[in-house]
Design a protein around this motif. Structure first.
Motif, PDB file in Angstrom:
ATOM      1  N   ARG A   1       0.807  -1.222   0.000  1.00  0.00           N
ATOM      2  CA  ARG A   1       0.000   0.000   0.000  1.00  0.00           C
ATOM      3  C   ARG A   1       0.845   1.279   0.000  1.00  0.00           C
ATOM      4  O   ARG A   1       0.473   2.281  -0.577  1.00  0.00           O
TER       5      ARG A   1
ATOM      6  N   GLU B   1      -6.994  -5.883  -2.716  1.00  0.00           N
ATOM      7  CA  GLU B   1      -7.380  -4.811  -1.786  1.00  0.00           C
ATOM      8  C   GLU B   1      -6.389  -3.655  -1.814  1.00  0.00           C
ATOM      9  O   GLU B   1      -6.729  -2.522  -1.469  1.00  0.00           O
ATOM     10  N   VAL B   2      -5.156  -3.921  -2.226  1.00  0.00           N
ATOM     11  CA  VAL B   2      -4.144  -2.873  -2.375  1.00  0.00           C
ATOM     12  C   VAL B   2      -4.197  -2.298  -3.789  1.00  0.00           C
ATOM     13  O   VAL B   2      -4.095  -1.086  -3.982  1.00  0.00           O
TER      14      VAL B   2
ATOM     15  N   THR C   1      -6.352   0.663  -4.730  1.00  0.00           N
ATOM     16  CA  THR C   1      -5.945   1.991  -4.246  1.00  0.00           C
ATOM     17  C   THR C   1      -5.015   2.706  -5.225  1.00  0.00           C
ATOM     18  O   THR C   1      -4.741   3.887  -5.053  1.00  0.00           O
TER      19      THR C   1
ATOM     20  N   LYS D   1      -6.146   6.126  -6.935  1.00  0.00           N
ATOM     21  CA  LYS D   1      -6.067   7.290  -6.042  1.00  0.00           C
ATOM     22  C   LYS D   1      -4.616   7.687  -5.816  1.00  0.00           C
ATOM     23  O   LYS D   1      -4.283   8.877  -5.794  1.00  0.00           O
ATOM     24  N   ARG D   2      -3.739   6.699  -5.641  1.00  0.00           N
ATOM     25  CA  ARG D   2      -2.330   6.984  -5.428  1.00  0.00           C
ATOM     26  C   ARG D   2      -1.690   7.623  -6.657  1.00  0.00           C
ATOM     27  O   ARG D   2      -0.690   8.319  -6.555  1.00  0.00           O
TER      28      ARG D   2
ATOM     29  N   VAL E   1     -11.113   3.321  -4.362  1.00  0.00           N
ATOM     30  CA  VAL E   1     -11.110   4.539  -3.560  1.00  0.00           C
ATOM     31  C   VAL E   1     -10.639   5.716  -4.389  1.00  0.00           C
ATOM     32  O   VAL E   1     -10.080   5.577  -5.418  1.00  0.00           O
TER      33      VAL E   1
END
Length: 122
Positions: free
Chosen positions: A57, A96-97, A100, A103-104, A122
């Motif tokens: 993450r 799940e990572v 993201t 967004k990152r 997200v």
């Protein structure tokens, strides 16, 4: 007599192959998965620059990865399917990572809340 029986078996074989070809075998070309007619495992290989960022993450996300993800976000269902492939699993990708990453990457247009295997973007 033997010639007639052989001829009959040849005719039966040709007719059955023809029926199979017309009714089912040929109809599979109409099926496309979430990524259309693209091979999903090959699509997963294209995400190789994102592997490290999809495992951890807090890992930095490369510009190349962000560019690839931005293109894949045009079809979030395809991206989700890619994250569930054997290729992604073998590479250690954690869905799940991976959800993201958009967004990152600061991608403005992303499918926020779109579920990907129980994990929302997200």
């Amino acid at each position: 007599m033997k010639t007639k029986v052989k001829y009959m078996w040849v005719v039966v074989f040709v007719v059955s192959i023809s029926i199979a070809g017309l009714n089912g075998v040929d109809a599979t070309h109409d099926y496309y998965g979430p990524c259309g007619k693209h091979d999903i495992e090959k699509e997963a290989q294209k995400l190789a620059p994102c592997t490290y960022a999809a495992k951890y993450r807090r890992a930095p996300v490369s510009e190349r990865c962000c560019a690839i993800i931005e293109k894949k976000l045009n079809n979030p269902d395809c991206l989700c399917a890619i994250l569930k492939t054997r290729t992604a699993y073998d590479a250690g990708v954690r869905p799940e990572v991976a959800v993201t990453i958009p967004k990152r990457c600061n991608i403005a247009v992303r499918p926020v809340g779109h579920k990907c295997g129980g994990f929302p973007f997200v």
